[in-house]
Design a protein around this motif. Structure first.
Motif, PDB file in Angstrom:
ATOM      1  N   LEU A 134       0.955  -1.158   0.052  1.00  0.00           N
ATOM      2  CA  LEU A 134      -0.063  -0.018  -0.108  1.00  0.00           C
ATOM      3  C   LEU A 134       0.828   1.168  -0.053  1.00  0.00           C
ATOM      4  O   LEU A 134       1.843   1.236   0.670  1.00  0.00           O
ATOM      5  CB  LEU A 134      -0.997   0.188   1.148  1.00  0.00           C
ATOM      6  N   ALA A 135       0.455   2.194  -0.834  1.00  0.00           N
ATOM      7  CA  ALA A 135       1.174   3.419  -0.625  1.00  0.00           C
ATOM      8  C   ALA A 135       0.747   4.331   0.321  1.00  0.00           C
ATOM      9  O   ALA A 135       1.503   5.456   0.655  1.00  0.00           O
ATOM     10  CB  ALA A 135       1.057   4.174  -2.148  1.00  0.00           C
ATOM     11  N   ARG A 136      -0.499   4.266   0.906  1.00  0.00           N
ATOM     12  CA  ARG A 136      -1.145   5.393   1.681  1.00  0.00           C
ATOM     13  C   ARG A 136      -2.400   4.431   2.380  1.00  0.00           C
ATOM     14  O   ARG A 136      -3.259   3.842   1.765  1.00  0.00           O
ATOM     15  CB  ARG A 136      -1.729   6.648   0.753  1.00  0.00           C
ATOM     16  N   VAL A 137      -2.368   4.998   3.501  1.00  0.00           N
ATOM     17  CA  VAL A 137      -3.428   4.509   4.426  1.00  0.00           C
ATOM     18  C   VAL A 137      -4.178   5.742   5.068  1.00  0.00           C
ATOM     19  O   VAL A 137      -3.548   6.559   5.953  1.00  0.00           O
ATOM     20  CB  VAL A 137      -3.099   3.308   5.614  1.00  0.00           C
ATOM     21  N   GLU A 138      -5.447   5.704   5.061  1.00  0.00           N
ATOM     22  CA  GLU A 138      -6.139   6.899   5.728  1.00  0.00           C
ATOM     23  C   GLU A 138      -6.972   6.483   6.829  1.00  0.00           C
ATOM     24  O   GLU A 138      -7.205   5.336   6.869  1.00  0.00           O
ATOM     25  CB  GLU A 138      -6.969   7.421   5.087  1.00  0.00           C
ATOM     26  N   ARG A 154      -1.144   9.004  17.428  1.00  0.00           N
ATOM     27  CA  ARG A 154      -0.456   7.919  18.185  1.00  0.00           C
ATOM     28  C   ARG A 154       0.012   6.645  17.458  1.00  0.00           C
ATOM     29  O   ARG A 154       1.278   6.101  17.427  1.00  0.00           O
ATOM     30  CB  ARG A 154      -1.043   7.424  19.448  1.00  0.00           C
ATOM     31  N   ALA A 155      -0.754   6.531  16.363  1.00  0.00           N
ATOM     32  CA  ALA A 155      -0.501   5.303  15.375  1.00  0.00           C
ATOM     33  C   ALA A 155       0.393   5.814  14.253  1.00  0.00           C
ATOM     34  O   ALA A 155       0.769   4.901  13.338  1.00  0.00           O
ATOM     35  CB  ALA A 155      -1.799   4.470  15.099  1.00  0.00           C
ATOM     36  N   GLY A 156       0.806   7.225  14.418  1.00  0.00           N
ATOM     37  CA  GLY A 156       1.636   7.500  13.111  1.00  0.00           C
ATOM     38  C   GLY A 156       1.109   8.238  12.046  1.00  0.00           C
ATOM     39  O   GLY A 156       1.838   8.461  10.767  1.00  0.00           O
ATOM     40  N   PHE A 157      -0.227   8.483  12.056  1.00  0.00           N
ATOM     41  CA  PHE A 157      -0.971   9.041  11.051  1.00  0.00           C
ATOM     42  C   PHE A 157      -0.878  10.658  11.070  1.00  0.00           C
ATOM     43  O   PHE A 157      -1.237  10.980  12.390  1.00  0.00           O
ATOM     44  CB  PHE A 157      -2.419   8.642  11.080  1.00  0.00           C
ATOM     45  N   GLY A 158      -0.505  11.463  10.416  1.00  0.00           N
ATOM     46  CA  GLY A 158      -0.374  12.795  10.314  1.00  0.00           C
ATOM     47  C   GLY A 158      -1.565  13.601   9.901  1.00  0.00           C
ATOM     48  O   GLY A 158      -2.457  12.946   9.017  1.00  0.00           O
ATOM     49  N   PHE A 159      -2.174  14.636  10.520  1.00  0.00           N
ATOM     50  CA  PHE A 159      -3.328  15.148  10.090  1.00  0.00           C
ATOM     51  C   PHE A 159      -3.193  16.072   8.656  1.00  0.00           C
ATOM     52  O   PHE A 159      -2.255  16.601   8.425  1.00  0.00           O
ATOM     53  CB  PHE A 159      -3.701  16.324  11.122  1.00  0.00           C
ATOM     54  N   ASP A 171     -29.200   9.406   9.863  1.00  0.00           N
ATOM     55  CA  ASP A 171     -30.418   9.990   9.631  1.00  0.00           C
ATOM     56  C   ASP A 171     -30.403  11.407   9.472  1.00  0.00           C
ATOM     57  O   ASP A 171     -31.156  12.293   9.892  1.00  0.00           O
ATOM     58  CB  ASP A 171     -31.312  10.051  10.995  1.00  0.00           C
ATOM     59  N   GLY A 172     -29.263  11.945   8.489  1.00  0.00           N
ATOM     60  CA  GLY A 172     -29.242  13.144   8.414  1.00  0.00           C
ATOM     61  C   GLY A 172     -28.262  13.217   6.890  1.00  0.00           C
ATOM     62  O   GLY A 172     -27.747  12.352   6.533  1.00  0.00           O
ATOM     63  N   PRO A 173     -27.798  14.466   6.656  1.00  0.00           N
ATOM     64  CA  PRO A 173     -26.781  14.610   5.688  1.00  0.00           C
ATOM     65  C   PRO A 173     -25.361  14.258   6.010  1.00  0.00           C
ATOM     66  O   PRO A 173     -25.051  13.880   7.061  1.00  0.00           O
ATOM     67  CB  PRO A 173     -26.668  16.182   5.516  1.00  0.00           C
ATOM     68  N   PRO A 174     -24.431  13.887   5.028  1.00  0.00           N
ATOM     69  CA  PRO A 174     -23.039  13.738   5.127  1.00  0.00           C
ATOM     70  C   PRO A 174     -22.449  14.706   6.211  1.00  0.00           C
ATOM     71  O   PRO A 174     -22.826  15.835   6.264  1.00  0.00           O
ATOM     72  CB  PRO A 174     -22.365  13.787   3.858  1.00  0.00           C
ATOM     73  N   LEU A 175     -21.523  14.026   6.877  1.00  0.00           N
ATOM     74  CA  LEU A 175     -20.776  14.948   7.944  1.00  0.00           C
ATOM     75  C   LEU A 175     -19.402  15.373   7.470  1.00  0.00           C
ATOM     76  O   LEU A 175     -18.839  14.561   6.719  1.00  0.00           O
ATOM     77  CB  LEU A 175     -20.707  14.045   9.307  1.00  0.00           C
ATOM     78  N   ASP A 176     -18.751  16.284   8.000  1.00  0.00           N
ATOM     79  CA  ASP A 176     -17.354  16.562   7.882  1.00  0.00           C
ATOM     80  C   ASP A 176     -16.606  15.639   8.512  1.00  0.00           C
ATOM     81  O   ASP A 176     -16.912  15.287   9.467  1.00  0.00           O
ATOM     82  CB  ASP A 176     -17.076  18.020   8.470  1.00  0.00           C
ATOM     83  N   GLY A 177     -15.331  15.363   7.672  1.00  0.00           N
ATOM     84  CA  GLY A 177     -14.518  14.420   8.489  1.00  0.00           C
ATOM     85  C   GLY A 177     -13.057  14.877   8.721  1.00  0.00           C
ATOM     86  O   GLY A 177     -12.568  15.733   7.636  1.00  0.00           O
ATOM     87  N   ALA A 178     -12.106  14.638   9.752  1.00  0.00           N
ATOM     88  CA  ALA A 178     -10.994  14.988   9.880  1.00  0.00           C
ATOM     89  C   ALA A 178     -10.229  13.856   9.045  1.00  0.00           C
ATOM     90  O   ALA A 178     -10.438  12.515   9.548  1.00  0.00           O
ATOM     91  CB  ALA A 178     -10.470  15.272  11.202  1.00  0.00           C
ATOM     92  N   VAL A 179      -9.129  14.144   8.361  1.00  0.00           N
ATOM     93  CA  VAL A 179      -8.543  13.095   7.676  1.00  0.00           C
ATOM     94  C   VAL A 179      -6.977  12.983   8.061  1.00  0.00           C
ATOM     95  O   VAL A 179      -6.109  14.003   8.087  1.00  0.00           O
ATOM     96  CB  VAL A 179      -8.632  13.184   6.037  1.00  0.00           C
ATOM     97  N   PHE A 180      -6.667  11.697   8.305  1.00  0.00           N
ATOM     98  CA  PHE A 180      -5.254  11.497   8.881  1.00  0.00           C
ATOM     99  C   PHE A 180      -4.547  10.550   7.912  1.00  0.00           C
ATOM    100  O   PHE A 180      -5.311   9.627   7.473  1.00  0.00           O
ATOM    101  CB  PHE A 180      -5.214  10.745  10.210  1.00  0.00           C
ATOM    102  N   ALA A 181      -3.366  10.378   7.642  1.00  0.00           N
ATOM    103  CA  ALA A 181      -2.808   9.238   6.831  1.00  0.00           C
ATOM    104  C   ALA A 181      -1.392   9.034   7.162  1.00  0.00           C
ATOM    105  O   ALA A 181      -0.518   9.881   7.791  1.00  0.00           O
ATOM    106  CB  ALA A 181      -2.935  10.135   5.300  1.00  0.00           C
ATOM    107  N   ARG A 182      -0.966   7.727   6.656  1.00  0.00           N
ATOM    108  CA  ARG A 182       0.179   7.417   6.717  1.00  0.00           C
ATOM    109  C   ARG A 182       0.621   7.047   5.259  1.00  0.00           C
ATOM    110  O   ARG A 182      -0.212   6.414   4.636  1.00  0.00           O
ATOM    111  CB  ARG A 182       0.258   6.367   7.601  1.00  0.00           C
TER     112      ARG A 182
END
Length: 373
Positions: A134-138, A154-159, A171-182
Motif C-alpha cells: 500500500l502507498a497510503r492508508v487513511e 499515536r499510530a503515526g498518522f499525520g493530520f 439520519d441526516g446529511p453527510p458529515l465533515d471528517g478529519a483526515v489523517f494519513a500514513r
C-alpha cells in the motif's frame, strides 16, 4: 477465496504485543452485543441503536466476513492475547485501484478506553498494509471525535485536512471528517500533538479545562453579550451554528493546530463562566492569549485567576517562552485583569484593533516571560 496482493485473507491472523486481530466468528456475537449495548460507543458510529442481539449476529456472520471473502477488506475482531477476551473491532478497507487510499476504521469497548488498545490495533493494520504494497492508508473521523483523532496521531498518522461532507450521516446529511494519513515513506512513529493534554486546573474558585462540544452555549453567551460586542471587531453576533462548530473543532485543534480553546468555569458549580484562547504565532515559543467572561461572572476576579493558572501550566508543561495579550486602550477591566495576573504593560500600538463601527483603536500590549530557573 478472497486474496489481496497474493495473501489469502479468509483465515489471516495478525498479532501485536498485547492483541490478536483475527477473523470474526459466530460465537463473537454475544460479546459484540454486550459491548455495543453501551450508548457511549455510538456517539460517532453510524450503527443501529439500540443494538440488538440480532444486529450482532448479522454483523459477525455477514458484513464482518464479507470483505475477507471478497478480498476487499480485512475486518478483524480484536482480542487480548492473554485472555482471548474481545475488546473491539479494526478494519482495513483495501483499495480497488492503485491510486485509491486504503482506510482503517475501528471501535473499542468503553471498558478498555485509555489503555492503548485502539492505537495498537490501528498500528498493526497499518504496518500490514504498508508492508505489503500500500502507498497510503487513511483514518477519517468526525471532527468532534478528538479521541479517535488522538489514536490516529499515536499510530503515526499525520493530520491533513478537514474534508466537508465526507462521512455518512446518521439520519441526516453527510458529515465533515478529519483526515489523517500514513504513507509507506513515513516513519513508524507517533506524531506528537500540537498541545499537551490539559487536566483541569483549579485554585478552588476557578477551574480551567479544555473546551468540549457541549460547551457551545458558553461560547455563544460570551460572544454575544453587549460588552463583548462593544469591545469586539464587528457588531455581528455569533450564530448558534458557528458556536457549535467552534466547540466541535476545539478538541481537534488542540491536537493538530496552533490554537487551543479552553473554558473558564466556576469551581463551585462547574458552570462555564468564560473562555481562554491560546494561539502560537510569530517567533517560536510565543503564545498569544484571548479571553472573555460572560456577564454574570464578571467582577469576581475570574479572568485574573484563570490567567495565573494558565501561565503556570504553559511554562511548566509546554515550551512556551513568552505569553502575551492585548486589549483596546479604553478596556480598563481587561488591562486590570492582565496586570493583576502578573503580566507587564509593555507599550501601545497605534490604530491596530478594529471597532464595530469601522474605526480603529490603539492596542495596549502585555507580556509575561518564563521565570528564570
Amino acid at each position: 477465496m478472497g486474496q489481496w496482493q497474493g495473501i489469502e485473507l479468509e483465515g489471516l491472523v495478525l498479532h501485536s504485543g498485547r492483541l490478536t486481530l483475527r477473523p470474526w466468528q459466530p460465537a463473537d456475537a454475544v460479546a459484540v452485543q454486550a459491548i455495543l449495548a453501551d450508548e457511549r460507543i455510538h456517539r460517532y458510529l453510524p450503527m443501529p441503536w439500540p443494538y440488538t442481539a440480532e444486529d450482532a449476529r448479522h454483523f459477525v456472520t455477514g458484513p464482518g466476513q464479507d470483505g475477507r471473502l471478497a478480498g476487499t477488506r480485512l475486518d478483524c475482531a480484536v482480542a487480548e492475547n492473554t485472555t482471548g477476551r474481545l475488546v473491539g473491532s479494526a478494519s482495513l478497507r483495501l483499495p480497488v485501484a492503485s491510486y485509491d487510499a486504503a482506510e482503517i476504521g475501528f471501535w473499542l469497548a468503553p471498558a478498555d478506553w485509555g489503555n492503548g488498545y485502539a492505537t495498537e490495533a490501528v498500528r498493526t493494520l497499518a504496518r500490514f498494509g504498508l508492508g505489503n504494497g500500500l502507498a497510503r492508508v487513511e483514518i477519517r473521523c468526525e471532527v468532534p471525535d478528538a479521541a479517535s483523532a488522538a489514536v490516529a496521531l499515536r499510530a503515526g498518522f499525520g493530520f491533513e485536512a478537514v474534508r466537508r461532507a465526507v462521512l455518512p450521516g446518521r439520519d441526516g446529511p453527510p458529515l465533515d471528517g478529519a483526515v489523517f494519513a500514513r504513507t509507506a515513506a513515513d516513519p513508524d512513529a507517533a506524531v506528537p500533538p500540537a498541545w499537551p493534554p490539559l487536566a483541569e486546573l483549579s485554585d478552588g474558585v476557578v477551574t480551567v479545562r479544555q473546551t468540549r462540544p457541549k460547551d457551545w452555549p458558553v461560547l455563544l453567551a460570551e460572544a454575544n453579550n453587549d460588552a463583548a460586542l462593544g469591545w469586539g471587531f464587528s457588531a455581528e453576533p455569533m450564530t448558534e451554528a458557528a458556536a457549535r462548530q467552534r466547540a466541535d473543532r476545539a478538541g481537534l485543534d488542540r491536537l493538530v493546530s496552533g490554537q487551543n480553546a479552553l473554558l473558564i468555569c466556576d469551581a463551585a458549580s462547574g458552570a462555564g463562566a468564560g473562555i481562554l484562547g491560546l494561539r502560537r504565532f510569530g517567533p517560536p515559543g510565543v503564545v498569544a492569549i484571548g479571553y472573555g467572561v460572560i456577564p454574570e461572572f464578571r467582577g469576581r476576579g475570574f479572568t485574573t485567576r484563570a490567567l495565573r493558572l494558565l501561565a503556570g501550566w504553559a511554562f511548566n508543561q509546554t515550551p512556551t517562552a513568552r505569553l502575551e495579550l492585548g486589549c483596546k486602550v479604553d478596556n480598563v477591566a481587561s488591562a486590570r485583569a492582565a496586570t493583576s495576573a502578573g503580566f507587564r504593560a509593555e507599550g501601545r500600538r497605534s490604530g491596530r484593533l478594529r471597532n464595530p463601527d469601522g474605526s480603529y483603536s490603539d492596542e495596549l500590549i502585555f507580556g509575561l516571560t518564563r521565570p528564570a530557573d
